[in-house]
Design an enzyme around this catalytic site. Structure first.
Site, PDB file in Angstrom:
ATOM      1  N   HIS A  76      -0.616  49.322  79.623  1.00 18.73           N
ATOM      2  CA  HIS A  76       0.610  49.799  78.966  1.00 18.73           C
ATOM      3  C   HIS A  76       0.669  49.426  77.479  1.00 18.73           C
ATOM      4  O   HIS A  76       1.494  49.979  76.744  1.00 18.73           O
ATOM      5  CB  HIS A  76       1.854  49.227  79.646  1.00 18.73           C
ATOM      6  CG  HIS A  76       2.090  49.749  81.028  1.00 18.73           C
ATOM      7  ND1 HIS A  76       2.077  51.092  81.343  1.00 18.73           N
ATOM      8  CD2 HIS A  76       2.342  49.093  82.198  1.00 18.73           C
ATOM      9  CE1 HIS A  76       2.318  51.246  82.628  1.00 18.73           C
ATOM     10  NE2 HIS A  76       2.478  50.045  83.173  1.00 18.73           N
ATOM     11  N   ASP A 131      -3.743  52.691  88.905  1.00 16.61           N
ATOM     12  CA  ASP A 131      -2.500  51.929  88.979  1.00 16.61           C
ATOM     13  C   ASP A 131      -1.355  52.878  89.331  1.00 16.61           C
ATOM     14  O   ASP A 131      -1.392  54.063  89.004  1.00 16.61           O
ATOM     15  CB  ASP A 131      -2.234  51.263  87.627  1.00 16.61           C
ATOM     16  CG  ASP A 131      -1.118  50.244  87.660  1.00 16.61           C
ATOM     17  OD1 ASP A 131      -1.413  49.040  87.729  1.00 16.61           O
ATOM     18  OD2 ASP A 131       0.066  50.651  87.600  1.00 16.61           O
ATOM     19  N   HIS A 179       1.457  53.026  88.036  1.00 11.18           N
ATOM     20  CA  HIS A 179       2.131  53.427  86.800  1.00 11.18           C
ATOM     21  C   HIS A 179       1.141  54.067  85.836  1.00 11.18           C
ATOM     22  O   HIS A 179      -0.026  53.689  85.806  1.00 11.18           O
ATOM     23  CB  HIS A 179       2.797  52.223  86.129  1.00 11.18           C
ATOM     24  CG  HIS A 179       3.738  51.478  87.017  1.00 11.18           C
ATOM     25  ND1 HIS A 179       3.442  50.233  87.540  1.00 11.18           N
ATOM     26  CD2 HIS A 179       4.959  51.818  87.494  1.00 11.18           C
ATOM     27  CE1 HIS A 179       4.452  49.829  88.290  1.00 11.18           C
ATOM     28  NE2 HIS A 179       5.379  50.766  88.294  1.00 11.18           N
ATOM     29  N   ASP A 190      -0.775  48.071  92.685  1.00  9.07           N
ATOM     30  CA  ASP A 190       0.664  48.169  92.938  1.00  9.07           C
ATOM     31  C   ASP A 190       1.058  49.486  93.601  1.00  9.07           C
ATOM     32  O   ASP A 190       2.250  49.721  93.832  1.00  9.07           O
ATOM     33  CB  ASP A 190       1.470  47.948  91.648  1.00  9.07           C
ATOM     34  CG  ASP A 190       0.879  48.658  90.442  1.00  9.07           C
ATOM     35  OD1 ASP A 190      -0.119  49.396  90.600  1.00  9.07           O
ATOM     36  OD2 ASP A 190       1.401  48.472  89.322  1.00  9.07           O
TER      37      ASP A 190
END
Length: 443
Positions: free
Chosen positions: A222, A259, A261, A346
């Site tokens: 990120h 991931d 996200h 995740d």
């Protein structure tokens, strides 16, 4: 705050023993588990927990360096040739906030699981090599991705973090820093660089080099070029991608991000770069709201960004279809020189921060499939980077099963996954998303 842990070279009575001048295995305590390591005079007998560190002389190098950069690692060919897995652990123990999901318990939980399931060098001998001593990334390495102003600003903020104990470094999100964050983030980026060096060196020795896994935190995908975001400080995988190009001449880099996200920081760093293909699967509508399917890159990089948002509830079926119909065809067309993987765990059904329902078996399938893809396309040059994963049980068991996939051994997912926790996947929505991506990218 405790003192920042960092690897250091051993001192053997003030001298380096002649038999250990070039490569050394030494007695110490593992920084995570405190288990005793042993010296074995015959370095060929890899039946103990081996640790490699850099002790290269001016005339001895084993990593390719086309631009004359420093050599962070010099491993004997026998170690690299025999290994199936190379890994580094950078737990960033000082970078911690109580009750925060991205805590310093994550990497130790993984290391404990690897030990319990007998996937460490102690149990696997020459198959598994932990590189424990490695250099932090240089500022110049990080500056190939992040702005100098961000790097220097974060370094200066460490004095404030020292005074206050903990500060927040992202204006709109929960990304924190302690007095050790800057140096520990450089160390984690350096772990990835070391593994790139090692995997590239091993790929020159034979057709089946080991895969690398950087068990590092804070995570990185990120972190945008201008600053931190979403628990992430430096873009570990992005830094490694630029390093692979700059130091090793590996022009075409493919980054696969599974991931839950969207890896917006990695995406932003390479959005107009035709030589880095960024492919992300993530949950539709999840943090940070980026990664729309129509975002495909721009300028010269148009077509080398592929985003596949998956509907909530997507799981093993979705990822098997995504790999077969999206990931593999995109990689085969791009023909990468190295594959780097943002391995976020995740998306697991037990993870508290999202709504996909991957299982340990899903991650095994992904690791085994990517391993095979790397063998077919880029001489098995492949390094995984830990990203998310906040349920310690599902995180550690899934990383352990990833290791088993690297070794070509059967999955142990049945021991960890309870089918009762799963519900029917939204097959129609999954099919619509995959078909749309196929058409958009002419796959």
């Amino acid at each position: 705050m405790g003192q920042l842990w960092g690897p250091s070279l051993p001192i053997l009575g003030g001298r380096i023993l002649p038999m250990l001048q070039r490569y050394c295995v030494f007695g110490s305590y593992h920084p995570l588990t405190r288990r005793r390591l042993h010296i074995n005079g015959k370095q060929q007998k890899l039946n103990r927990h081996w640790i490699a560190y850099s002790s290269a002389s001016d005339n001895e190098t084993s990593t390719s360096d086309i631009h004359g950069g420093r050599k962070d690692l010099d491993l004997p060919d026998s170690l690299l040739h025999d290994a199936r897995i190379l890994y580094c652990a950078s737990p960033a123990m000082g970078h911690n906030k109580e009750s925060h999901p991205e805590s310093n318990k994550r990497v130790p939980a993984i290391v404990d699981a690897l030990e319990k399931l007998e996937l460490t060098p102690k149990h696997r001998g020459s198959q598994v090599l932990e590189i424990q001593s490695f250099h932090p990334s240089s500022h110049d390495d990080v500056a190939r991705v992040h702005s100098r102003s961000y790097i220097t600003g974060l370094e200066k903020a460490m004095s404030r973090a020292s005074d206050e104990g903990l500060i927040f470094i992202e204006g709109t999100g929960p990304t924190y820093a302690t007095q050790t964050t800057f140096q520990e983030s450089l160390l984690s980026a350096g772990a990835g660089i070391t593994l790139v060096d090692s995997v590239v060196a091993a790929s020159k020795l034979g057709p089946n080099p080991p895969l690398g896994f950087a068990l590092v935190r804070p995570p990185g995908h990120h972190a945008v070029p201008e600053g931190p975001m979403g628990f992430c400080v430096f873009g570990n995988i992005a830094v490694a991608a630029r390093y692979a190009q700059h130091q090793h001449g590996l022009k075409r880099v493919m980054i696969i991000d599974f991931d839950v996200h969207h890896g917006n920081g990695t995406c932003d760093a390479f959005y107009d770069d035709p030589d880095i293909f960024f492919l992300s699967t993530h949950q539709l509508g999840s943090y940070p709201g980026t990664g729309k399917i129509h975002q495909v890159g721009q300028g010269n990089g148009e077509g080398t960004t592929l985003n596949l948002p998956l509907p909530g509830g997507a799981g093993d079926y979705a990822m098997r279809c995504a790999f077969d119909e999206i990931i593999a065809p995109a990689a085969q067309r791009f023909k990468p020189d190295i594959i780097l993987v943002s391995a976020g765990y995740d998306a697991h059904a037990l993870d508290p921060l999202a709504g996909l329902q991957f299982t340990t078996g899903t991650f095994y399938m992904l690791a085994a499939s990517i391993r095979q893809l790397a063998a077919e396309l880029c001489g098995s040059r492949c390094v995984f980077f830990l990203e998310g994963g906040y349920n310690l049980q599902s995180l550690s068991s899934s990383v352990a099963d990833t290791f088993r996939a690297f070794l070509g051994e059967p999955s142990l997912a049945a021991q960890f996954d309870d089918p009762a926790m799963l519900y029917e996947e939204p097959a129609r929505k999954i099919r619509d998303a995959i078909d749309k991506a196929r058409v958009l990218h002419s796959l």
